[in-house]
Design a protein around this motif. Structure first.
Motif, PDB file in Angstrom:
ATOM      1  N   MET A 251       0.818  -1.120   0.090  1.00 18.48           N
ATOM      2  CA  MET A 251      -0.033  -0.073   0.028  1.00 18.48           C
ATOM      3  C   MET A 251       0.634   1.274  -0.027  1.00 18.48           C
ATOM      4  N   GLU A 252       1.980   1.303   0.864  1.00 22.71           N
ATOM      5  CA  GLU A 252       2.786   2.326   1.002  1.00 22.71           C
ATOM      6  C   GLU A 252       3.405   2.732  -0.517  1.00 22.71           C
ATOM      7  N   GLN A 253       3.721   1.482  -1.358  1.00 24.65           N
ATOM      8  CA  GLN A 253       4.387   1.550  -2.698  1.00 24.65           C
ATOM      9  C   GLN A 253       3.571   2.199  -3.620  1.00 24.65           C
ATOM     10  N   ARG A 254       2.082   1.792  -3.492  1.00 27.91           N
ATOM     11  CA  ARG A 254       1.294   2.183  -4.232  1.00 27.91           C
ATOM     12  C   ARG A 254       0.350   3.343  -3.914  1.00 27.91           C
ATOM     13  N   ARG A 255       0.740   4.095  -2.877  1.00 25.15           N
ATOM     14  CA  ARG A 255       0.115   5.090  -2.225  1.00 25.15           C
ATOM     15  C   ARG A 255      -0.491   6.262  -3.175  1.00 25.15           C
ATOM     16  N   HIS A 256       0.083   6.592  -4.126  1.00 28.20           N
ATOM     17  CA  HIS A 256      -0.573   7.780  -5.015  1.00 28.20           C
ATOM     18  C   HIS A 256      -1.362   7.145  -5.820  1.00 28.20           C
ATOM     19  N   GLU A 257      -1.321   5.986  -6.566  1.00 27.25           N
ATOM     20  CA  GLU A 257      -2.213   5.432  -7.253  1.00 27.25           C
ATOM     21  C   GLU A 257      -3.560   4.963  -6.547  1.00 27.25           C
ATOM     22  N   LEU A 258      -3.342   4.588  -5.470  1.00 28.02           N
ATOM     23  CA  LEU A 258      -4.706   4.231  -4.585  1.00 28.02           C
ATOM     24  C   LEU A 258      -5.238   5.662  -4.407  1.00 28.02           C
ATOM     25  N   ASN A 259      -4.515   6.631  -3.999  1.00 29.44           N
ATOM     26  CA  ASN A 259      -5.386   7.833  -3.772  1.00 29.44           C
ATOM     27  C   ASN A 259      -6.088   8.382  -5.099  1.00 29.44           C
ATOM     28  N   ALA A 260      -5.409   8.250  -6.155  1.00 29.93           N
ATOM     29  CA  ALA A 260      -6.120   8.484  -7.501  1.00 29.93           C
ATOM     30  C   ALA A 260      -7.327   7.633  -7.546  1.00 29.93           C
ATOM     31  N   TRP A 261      -7.354   6.403  -7.441  1.00 28.98           N
ATOM     32  CA  TRP A 261      -8.594   5.618  -7.664  1.00 28.98           C
ATOM     33  C   TRP A 261      -9.732   6.132  -6.518  1.00 28.98           C
ATOM     34  N   ILE A 262      -9.390   6.283  -5.269  1.00 23.36           N
ATOM     35  CA  ILE A 262     -10.497   6.856  -4.297  1.00 23.36           C
ATOM     36  C   ILE A 262     -10.947   8.047  -4.904  1.00 23.36           C
ATOM     37  N   CYS A 263     -10.053   8.952  -5.550  1.00 20.35           N
ATOM     38  CA  CYS A 263     -10.400  10.338  -5.871  1.00 20.35           C
ATOM     39  C   CYS A 263     -11.422  10.261  -6.991  1.00 20.35           C
ATOM     40  N   LEU A 264     -11.370   9.220  -7.955  1.00 22.04           N
ATOM     41  CA  LEU A 264     -12.070   9.133  -9.221  1.00 22.04           C
ATOM     42  C   LEU A 264     -13.251   8.463  -9.099  1.00 22.04           C
ATOM     43  N   GLU A 265     -13.227   7.417  -8.050  1.00 21.81           N
ATOM     44  CA  GLU A 265     -14.365   6.378  -7.863  1.00 21.81           C
ATOM     45  C   GLU A 265     -15.395   6.937  -6.993  1.00 21.81           C
ATOM     46  N   VAL A 266     -14.875   7.514  -5.622  1.00 20.05           N
ATOM     47  CA  VAL A 266     -15.820   8.236  -4.899  1.00 20.05           C
ATOM     48  C   VAL A 266     -15.861   9.654  -4.486  1.00 20.05           C
ATOM     49  N   GLY A 267     -14.927  10.525  -5.412  1.00 18.62           N
ATOM     50  CA  GLY A 267     -14.959  11.863  -5.152  1.00 18.62           C
ATOM     51  C   GLY A 267     -14.410  12.430  -4.118  1.00 18.62           C
ATOM     52  N   LYS A 268     -13.414  11.932  -3.620  1.00 19.41           N
ATOM     53  CA  LYS A 268     -12.433  12.484  -2.504  1.00 19.41           C
ATOM     54  C   LYS A 268     -11.401  13.309  -3.182  1.00 19.41           C
ATOM     55  N   ILE A 269     -11.057  14.621  -2.505  1.00 16.37           N
ATOM     56  CA  ILE A 269     -10.043  15.292  -2.762  1.00 16.37           C
ATOM     57  C   ILE A 269      -8.781  14.353  -2.478  1.00 16.37           C
ATOM     58  N   ILE A 270      -7.694  14.496  -3.445  1.00 15.92           N
ATOM     59  CA  ILE A 270      -6.472  13.809  -3.044  1.00 15.92           C
ATOM     60  C   ILE A 270      -5.787  13.848  -1.603  1.00 15.92           C
TER      61      ILE A 270
END
Length: 999
Positions: free
Chosen positions: A582-601
Motif C-alpha cells: 500500500m505504501e508503494q502504491r499510495r499515490h495510485e490508490l489515492n487516485a482511484w479513491i479520488c475518481l471512484e468516490v469523489g474525494k480530494i487527494i
C-alpha cells in the motif's frame, strides 16, 4: 524535503572582531534597572507577571493559556472566573501576590472584579510593549519616536489569519490604506542619514511587511498554480500602489509547509518585467530550518539571473514549537533544528553567505542575540560593505537596548513593528512571551547576567539530527505510523500528479470477483461512475449471484482449518507485507479513491495512511493476543487463550472505501477467520485494488474472497447464512439494524450465535462557547462539516453556539464556506466535491427543502454541472427538534443552533439517537472538564476538527444507535473476532506436583 545545511566553516578572520564588538554591545545592553534587578515591590504588575512566568514552568503554561483567552472574555466576571480556573490547578505554584488576588469565592464580588481589572491591565500593558499601536495614529507616534532615536521601521498588520475571501480582500485594502497614510506622513519627515539615506543614497521612507497566505484564503501547497494566481493578482495591486507612493514591501515567511510555495511565487512574480528592476522588495528566511542554507544559495543564483538586488531578512524563526508538534503529529521528518545552538550556528553560516554576496543581496540581520549582530558587524566592517547593502533589525519592544547600541556604532537599524487590536494580536504576543521566557532565550540569559564570555562564545552544535519520520504508537504496541504525504514537497506532489494521470488512462476496465483464489466471470456487471463527472466510467464490476456466494462460503469453510492453524506471526506478516505494498502504491490508490468516490487527494491520502496503520497495528495486536495468559498455582496450571470464530462477512462502506474496508477485513483475517468482503456498490473498484494487494501479499486461496454483489440479495444471503460467524458492517442505521435483527435469527443447522460489529453513523455536534477562539472554531467547523461533502460518519451536522458569540460566529462561518471552491476532485484547486450518486443527491435535497420550511437559510451557493453536486448549505436559528437537527443527512447540510448556557448546549448535543463524535471549542477549563464527562459521544474532540481519527491514538466508534462493538483501531477490537478459551490442568500425580524453583 528537509535537507541538512552544507558543512560550512566560518571564516576565522571574523572571530576576533566579532568578540570585540560583542563585548562592546553587551555592555551597553546591561542596565541595572531591568526587571530582574529591581526590587519586587517596585516592579510594575506586567513586569511581575512576566518575571513569575519565567520562574515557574507550570505557571508559564497556564498564564499563557489564560492570556490567550482574555480577548474573548466579555466581562470582568468572566475574566475573574477564568483566571481562578487557570491558576487553581495543581501544577501551578503561585507567588503570594497571585494567591492573594485569587482569594475570592464569587466571581461577581468586589475582590473578584478588582482582580480582573488588575490582571487585565497588566496583560494589556504587557501586550502593548510588543505592539506599536492599535491604529495608524498610534503607529505614527511610535514611528516618530523611533526616528528620533535614529531608527527606521517596518510595519506588520496583526490578524493575518485569513479564512475567508472577504478577509483576504480586506487585508489587501488595509495595507493599501496603510502605505498611503504612512507615505503621506513621510512627506513631512526630513530625510536623515542612517535612516532614510545610506551614504547619500535615498532609501524608501516607508516599509511594510506582508504574508502571502493572507492574500488567499485557500492558499495550499497542493494547488501551486491556483494559489499563485490568486495571490499574485492581489500582490500586483499592492506592488503597483507601493511603487506609486514610494513604499517598500517585505515578504515575511510563515510555517514550513508554505515556504517552498512562497519562494516559488515570489521568484516568479518578482522576475516579471514590471517588477524585475525593483530593489525596494525583500524576502525572509528562517535559520532554524534545516534547508534554509540551501534556500539562500538558491536565492543568490536567482537574483543573479534577475539582475537587480533585493533584501533578505535573516531571522531565527518564530514557530519552533508549532513545527515540532506538527511534524510529530503527522509523523514527518522534523524541519527545524532541535537545539538552539544548531540554529545559531546555521544563522552564522547564513549571515556569512549573505554578507559575502552583498553585491547581489541586501542583508537585514534580524536577531536579539548580541553575538549574531556582532558577527554581522564584523563581516561588514572587514569586507567594507557599503551601508546601503546591510542593516540590523529587532522586534518592537524586545531589542531596545541592543538597537540603541547598534545605532550608536553607526549602523542602520530597522524595528519590526506590529500594529492592531489586542484580539488579533494575541498570537503574536504569545510568541513574543515564549521567546522572552524560554530558558534558552538570549534576552533572558543576558538579563540574568550570565557570564559574557559564555553568551558570546561561538555556537557549537553536536549531533542535531532530525527526528525520524516514523514514530511508534503511544499504546505499547510497537507498530510505526505511516506518515501522510506532505504535498508541500514538490517531488511528492509531482508523483501524485503522475499517478493521477496514469490511473485516468486505466479507466473503463472490468473487475471480477475473487472466489477460492480465482477471478470468475459473472453474468451481471455494475458500472462504477465518477461522481464528479457522472458520464465518466471508472470501470465495470462483476456482480456475484447467490450461487457464487455459496461457492465462496464453501471455499472459506474448506480453508478455515488450515488458516486457523497458521501461526499468528505468519498471519501478521502477510498484513505487514500488504501495508508495504500500500505504501508503494499510495499515490495510485489515492487516485482511484479520488475518481471512484469523489474525494480530494489529501483526504484520500489520509485514508491510505489509515489503512496501512490498521494493517501494522492489528498485526502487532494479534501477536500480543496470541501469547495468551497463564495463571498457575500449586498443583494447577491455567491457560487463557483465543481461537478464531470461523467465517467473517465484511460489508464495507463507500465513504471510506479503502481504510474501513481494509480495517475490518485485515482484523478478521489476522485473527484467523476466513473472510468474505462485500463492498458498497459505488466503491467496488477500490475494494478490487485491496484484493490485488492482499493476493500479492500472499493470502491463501479461500481465506480471503472478494464478493461484490447486490446487498439486498447477496448481502442478506451471507448475513443469514448458517456458517457465518462474524458480520462486520459500516453503513446506514437502517441497514445496520436490519443486519443486527437478521443475524440474531438461528438458522437450521447453525450451532453458534453470530457476532455483529456495526458502525451506523451519527448526528454529530460541535459546541462553540463564548470563550472559544473563533478563528479556530470556524476553520474546524468548515473542515468537519464540508470535508468530503459531509459524507463522513464523523462529520459535523450541528453547531451549538453560545448566544453571545452566535452572530459573529455565523457571519464568519458563512463567509469561510463561501470561500470554498466546489468542483471535480481531481482538480487541486477544489476543496469540496460531489456527493456519491444521484440517489444521495436527491435525498439530501429533500432534507434541504425541509430545512427551508423550518429554519432560516443562511447559505446556499452556485454549483457546477456534470456531477452530483450539492451546495454546502447552512441553516441558522434551527430548533433542537427540527428534522435537520435530528436525522442523519449524510451530506453538506449544517444546522446552527443557539444556546443560552453551557448546560443547555450539552443537553441539545446529547438530544439525539446517536453518540458517535462530538466537538467542543472552548478555553474555559470547567467547560472542557464538564464536556469530557457529560458529552455522550464515543469520540470527543476539543479545540480541533472532529473528523480524521487515528489508529491507536484515537480508536473510533460510538454507542446508542451509532453502533455496537469495540472501537476500530483500539486495543480490544480484535477480541470481537475471537473466542476466548481456558484450559485448566491438574498437574498433581499421586499427591505430588512440580514445585517451581525447587532444587
Amino acid at each position: 524535503m528537509v535537507a541538512q545545511a552544507d558543512k560550512i566553516t566560518l571564516d576565522t578572520r571574523y572571530e576576533s572582531k566579532t568578540q570585540s564588538i560583542a563585548q562592546e554591545l553587551i555592555k551597553s545592553t546591561r542596565q541595572k534597572n531591568n526587571i530582574f534587578n529591581r526590587m519586587r515591590d517596585q516592579m510594575r504588575w506586567d513586569d511581575k507577571v512576566l518575571d513569575w512566568t519565567m520562574a515557574n514552568p507550570g505557571l508559564r503554561v497556564q498564564m499563557f493559556r489564560f492570556i490567550d483567552t482574555i480577548p474573548a472574555l466579555q466581562s470582568k466576571t468572566e475574566i475573574a472566573n477564568h483566571f481562578q480556573q487557570y491558576m487553581s490547578t495543581e501544577e501551578v505554584e503561585l507567588p503570594n501576590a497571585l494567591k492573594g488576588i485569587l482569594n475570592f469565592s464569587d466571581a461577581d464580588s468586589f475582590p473578584a472584579q478588582t482582580a480582573a481589572a488588575t490582571i487585565t491591565k497588566a496583560v494589556e500593558t504587557l501586550a502593548y510593549k510588543y505592539i506599536a499601536g492599535e491604529n495608524i495614529a498610534e503607529v505614527i507616534k511610535t514611528i516618530d519616536r523611533l526616528r528620533k532615536e535614529g531608527m527606521n521601521f517596518t510595519i506588520d498588520l496583526l490578524g493575518e489569519a485569513v479564512i475567508t475571501e472577504v478577509e483576504a480582500e480586506d487585508y489587501l485594502q488595509r495595507y493599501i490604506n496603510l502605505i498611503e497614510q504612512l507615505s503621506q506622513k513621510a512627506q513631512t519627515w526630513q530625510r536623515k542619514e542612517g535612516i532614510d539615506l545610506a551614504d547619500g543614497i535615498e532609501l524608501p521612507q516607508v516599509q511594510v511587511s506582508v504574508k502571502l497566505t493572507a492574500f488567499y484564503s485557500q492558499f495550499d501547497p497542493l494547488n501551486p498554480v491556483g494559489s499563485k494566481k490568486q495571490v499574485c493578482d492581489r500582490l500586483r495591486i499592492l506592488l503597483r500602489k507601493a511603487a506609486e507612493v514610494g513604499a517598500a514591501i517585505h515578504f515575511d515567511m510563515e510555517q514550513y509547509r508554505y515556504k517552498d510555495l512562497t519562494l516559488q511565487i515570489l521568484k516568479e512574480l518578482l522576475i516579471e518585467e514590471e517588477f524585475r528592476s525593483r530593489t525596494d522588495l525583500g524576502i525572509t528566511l528562517q535559520a532554524y530550518l534545516r534547508d534554509s542554507y540551501q534556500d539562500l544559495q538558491g536565492i543568490i543564483e536567482w537574483v543573479k539571473e534577475r539582475g537587480h538586488p533585493l533584501t533578505v531578512r535573516l531571522v531565527k524563526g518564530a514557530y519552533w514549537d508549532q513545527e515540532t508538534i506538527k511534524s510529530e503529529q503527522n509523523h514527518w521528518q522534523q524541519p527545524v533544528y532541535n537545539k538552539k545552538a544548531a540554529t545559531d550556528l546555521n544563522y552564522e553560516r547564513m549571515t556569512q553567505l549573505l554578507l559575502e554576496n552583498h553585491e547581489y543581496l541586501y542583508a537585514a540581520i534580524g536577531s536579539h542575540n548580541v553575538r549574531s549582530q556582532a558577527l554581522a558587524c564584523a563581516i561588514a566592517e572587514t569586507l567594507d560593505i557599503p551601508p546601503r547593502r546591510f542593516e540590523m533589525q529587532v522586534l518592537y519592544g524586545m531589542g531596545d537596548k541592543l538597537a540603541q547600541a547598534l545605532v550608536k556604532r553607526g549602523h542602520r537599524v530597522r524595528v519590526y513593528s506590529p500594529y492592531g487590536k489586542l484580539l488579533p494580536g494575541m498570537a503574536y504576543l504569545i510568541r513574543r512571551l515564549l521567546e522572552n521566557t524560554a530558558n534558552s532565550s538570549f534576552i533572558k540569559q543576558n538579563q540574568e547576567e550570565k557570564p559574557i564570555a559564555e553568551l558570546i562564545a561561538p555556537p557549537v552544535a553536536n549531533d542535531d539530527r532530525a527526528r525520524g519520520e516514523r514514530l511508534s504508537a503511544p499504546t505499547g504496541n510497537n507498530f510505526q505510523y505511516a506518515p501522510d504525504t506532505d504535498y508541500a514537497d514538490t517531488d511528492k506532489r509531482t508523483k501524485a500528479e503522475q499517478a493521477l494521470a496514469k490511473v485516468k488512462q486505466e479507466l473503463g476496465k472490468t473487475y471480477l470477483p475473487l472466489i477460492n483464489g480465482e477471478y470468475i466471470e459473472t453474468s451481471n456487471y455494475l458500472d462504477s461512475l465518477n461522481p464528479s463527472r457522472a458520464n465518466e466510467l471508472v470501470g465495470k464490476v462483476g456482480q456475484i449471484s447467490v450461487e457464487h456466494a455459496e461457492q465462496a462460503m464453501n471455499a472459506a469453510k474448506e480453508a478455515f482449518n488450515s488458516w486457523k492453524a497458521t501461526s499468528a506471526t505468519d498471519r501478521a506478516n502477510i498484513l505487514r507485507k500488504a501495508a508495504d505494498i500500500m505504501e508503494q502504491r499510495r499515490h495510485e490508490l489515492n487516485a482511484w479513491i479520488c475518481l471512484e468516490v469523489g474525494k480530494i487527494i489529501p483526504q484520500a491520502d489520509g485514508e491510505v495512511s489509515e489503512a496501512i496503520d490498521f494493517c501494522r497495528y492489528y498485526a502487532s495486536e494479534m501477536e500480543r493476543l496470541a501469547t495468551g495468559k497463564t495463571y498457575d498455582i500449586a498443583g494447577e496450571n491455567n491457560r487463557y487463550f483465543y481461537q478464531p470464530k470461523g467465517i467473517a462477512v465484511v460489508i464495507s462502506p463507500w465513504n471510506f472505501p479503502f481504510a474501513i474496508a481494509t480495517g475490518m477485513t485485515v482484523a478478521a483475517l489476522v485473527t484467523g477467520n476466513c473472510t468474505l468482503l462485500k463492498p458498497a456498490a459505488t466503491s467496488s473498484i477500490i475494494a478490487a485494488k485491496l484484493t490485488e494487494i492482499l493476493v500479492e501479499a500472499g493470502i491463501p486461496k479461500g481465506v480471503f474472497q472478494y464478493v461484490p454483489g447486490k446487498g439486498s440479495e447477496v448481502g442478506s444471503y451471507l448475513v443469514e447464512h448458517k456458517d457465518t460467524h462474524v458480520i462486520a458492517f459500516t453503513g446506514s442505521r437502517e441497514v445496520g439494524c436490519q443486519i443486527y435483527a437478521d443475524a440474531a435469527k438461528l438458522q437450521p443447522g447453525q450451532k453458534h450465535l453470530k457476532r455483529v460489529i456495526a458502525e451506523m453513523g451519527g448526528k454529530n455536534a460541535i459546541i462553540v462557547d463564548e470563550s472559544a477562539d473563533l478563528d479556530q472554531a470556524v476553520v474546524g467547523v468548515v473542515q468537519s462539516a464540508f470535508g468530503y461533502s459531509g459524507q463522513k460518519c464523523s462529520a459535523c451536522s450541528r453547531v451549538i453556539v453560545a448566544a453571545p458569540v452566535y452572530d459573529a460566529f455565523l457571519d464568519r462561518l458563512v463567509e469561510a464556506t463561501k470561500s470554498l471552491n466546489i468542483g471535480a476532485t481531481d482538480d487541486p484547486n477544489i476543496q469540496m466535491g460531489p456527493v456519491i450518486d444521484l440517489q444521495a443527491r436527491d435525498r439530501i435535497l429533500e432534507y434541504i427543502a425541509q430545512g427551508k420550511q423550518q429554519s432560516e437559510l443562511a447559505l446556499e451557493m452556485p454549483i457546477p454541472d456534470g456531477g452530483y453536486y450539492i451546495s454546502p448549505t447552512i441553516f441558522s436559528n434551527v430548533a433542537a427538534d427540527h428534522t435537520i437537527a435530528q436525522e442523519e443527512i449524510f451530506g453538506p447540510v449544517l444546522a446552527i443552533i443557539k444556546s443560552n448556557s453551557f448546560d443547555e448546549a450539552l443537553a441539545i448535543a446529547n438530544g439525539t439517537d446517536y453518540a458517535l463524535t462530538g466537538g467542543l471549542y472552548s478555553r474555559t477549563p470547567s467547560h472542557i472538564q464538564q464536556a469530557s464527562k457529560e458529552f455522550e459521544v464515543g469520540n470527543l474532540y476539543i479545540n480541533r476538527n472532529i473528523t480524521g481519527a487515528i489508529v491507536a491514538r484515537q480508536p473510533f466508534g460510538g454507542f446508542k444507535l451509532s453502533g455496537v462493538g469495540s472501537k476500530a483501531g483500539g486495543p480490544d477490537y480484535l477480541v470481537q473476532f475471537l473466542d476466548p478459551r481456558v484450559v485448566t490442568e491438574n498437574i498433581q500425580r499421586q499427591g505430588f506436583a512440580p514445585i517451581e524453583g525447587a532444587e
